[in-house]
Write an enzyme that holds these catalytic residues in place. Structure first.
Site: not given
Ligand SMILES: *[C@@H]1O[C@H](CO)[C@@H](O)[C@H](O)[C@H]1NC(C)=O
Ligand SMILES: *[C@@H]1O[C@H](CO)[C@@H](O)[C@H](O)[C@H]1NC(C)=O
Ligand SMILES: *[C@@H]1O[C@H](CO)[C@@H](O)[C@H](O)[C@H]1NC(C)=O
Ligand SMILES: *[C@@H]1O[C@H](CO)[C@@H](O)[C@H](O)[C@H]1NC(C)=O
Length: 403
Positions: A220, A238, A290, A342, A364
């Protein structure tokens, strides 16, 4: 407006406008990836109570399982669907634990090695195809994707332009394709291309993507080294400077959601951020793609709050998922990421929005977990067709005035 590609979140799967998703292995061996997934299982669990969730979190940590969904153990809570890859040597321990605690589970994939080997790409053994017969219904290696881009650059000078915005950690070029000029047949496309530029980055995490073909099918992160740990890579979604490394990101280099030593530490992230900063006044939309969950998300991810332009963005998302569904009946959920997926911090969508790009979305793509990261190649085309319609729908929305 532009659509740079984007960092995906799961597994180096940054494949925008379609064609290229994940992929496979090395030619010539009996078993791809050194047979490393033999006996691994993919299991789905939905903890029914907070006690079950807490027991699962500690078990997952102890066994070092690979979470496919959600992306971090900290998200496992009551009612959350968790799909987890259990290494062969841990499956006995885990299954015994589940029986003892009576937590219900379902085996989605019995043997991941077999599943990987059944991918068509492996069977057809990817002999290098000539570019003129480019096949958009198989997963392609990074080399193939980049040579396809260079081929377009040479043969379609009036239609596309390919340029590099920098180099990855392992010094691979970060290529962007700019689509311009007119599209003869489709009037809607012509209208879009007359008013907008599209920038498409088919593979954002080039090193991670390459590694997912040669070593670890489910890789990933990026591939940067860490000075203190042997674990490599940073979660490229991130690593952005927006509430960097707070909720929903990990400070530990061995975690899949590791935020990196500092914001934009990854050259891939820095290059795309620089590109967006340079053009941000003119950029109308930023879309990232994604795998997987079937969702169309918009900001915020990092906080429970409504964006200022909520009604315009929500309207665009609502219409886009409706358009997507009209093709093959596939349902996408849509909404602010914090609520629909989330809470996560440091991602590119929030960063784009905070930097003045009014429409920032994250797709997604398919599916919701049946195949998970092993989406079969026969689903590439339907996934692309419906996603393209959603993208066009969003684009047409951009051309209209929204209050
Ligand atoms: C399973 O094998 C891996 C790799 O060989 C090892 O790192 C891990 O500790 C093992 N896990 C268990 C529960 O034995
Ligand atoms: C694309 O073509 C142009 C014009 O021939 C060239 O200058 C440029 O280097 C090419 N881009 C890449 C990535 O090869
Ligand atoms: C966008 O999708 C909606 C819902 O399917 C549809 O009503 C609308 O016509 C589409 N707009 C464009 C411009 O394609
Ligand atoms: C909201 O949308 C309007 C019109 O597109 C734009 O001018 C404005 O900058 C946007 N505001 C924010 C906070 O994105």
């Amino acid at each position: 407006m532009k659509f740079p590609g984007k960092p995906r979140s799961h597994r180096a799967a940054f494949l925008p406008l379609c064609w290229l998703l994940l992929k496979i292995l090395q030619p010539g061996h009996g078993h791809p990836y050194d047979n490393r997934y033999a006996g691994d299982k993919l299991i789905r669990l939905v903890p029914k109570t907070e006690e079950e969730a807490s027991a699962l979190r500690s078990m997952y940590r102890r066994l070092k399982v690979d979470l496919w969904q959600p992306s971090s153990i900290s998200y496992v809570s009551e009612g959350t669907v968790t799909d987890v890859r259990i290494p062969k040597n841990a499956s006995r321990t885990l299954l015994a634990f589940l029986q003892e605690t009576r937590i219900q589970y379902k085996v989605l994939i019995e043997d991941l090695q077999k599943a990987v080997e059944n991918e068509n790409s492996f069977q057809t053994q990817r002999s290098r195809r000539s570019l003129s017969e480019y096949n958009y219904e198989v997963y392609h290696s990074l080399e193939d994707i980049q040579s396809w881009m260079r081929h377009l650059n040479q043969t379609q000078p009036g239609l596309v332009r390919v340029f590099s915005i920098g180099r990855s950690y392992e010094k691979r070029p970060l290529l962007i394709l700019q689509a311009l000029l007119t599209y003869k047949t489709d009037p809607a496309m012509r209208k879009m291309l007359n008013h907008l530029y599209f920038y498409i980055m088919p593979v954002f995490n080039v090193d991670g993507y390459h590694f997912s073909w040669t070593h670890d099918r489910f890789w990933r992160k990026t591939r940067s080294r860490n000075s203190r740990f042997r674990c490599r890579g940073v979660d490229a979604n991130r690593n952005w400077k927006v509430k960097w490394c707070e909720e929903g990101a990990s400070a530990h280099p061995c975690d899949d959601t590791y935020c990196g030593p500092f914001p934009e530490s990854e050259p891939e992230v820095k290059a795309v951020a620089d590109f967006l900063r340079k053009h941000r006044k003119r950029i109308r939309a930023y879309l990232s793609f994604h795998a997987y969950a079937q969702m169309l998300l918009y900001p915020y991810s990092y906080k429970h709050a409504t964006i200022p332009n909520f009604s315009c963005v929500e309207f665009a998302a609502h219409k886009a998922v409706k358009a997507l569904r009209s093709v093959h009946g596939i349902r996408y959920r849509h909404g602010p990421a914090f609520q629909t997926l989330y809470v996560s911090s440091g991602n590119s969508m929030d960063w784009a929005y905070k930097n003045g790009i009014p429409y920032a979305f994250a797709f997604e793509l398919r599916d919701t977990g049946h195949f998970g990261f092993l989406l079969p190649e026969v689903l590439i085309k339907p996934t692309c067709t419906e996603t393209m319609l959603a993208v066009k729908n969003i684009t047409m929305h951009l051309l209209k005035k929204c209050p």
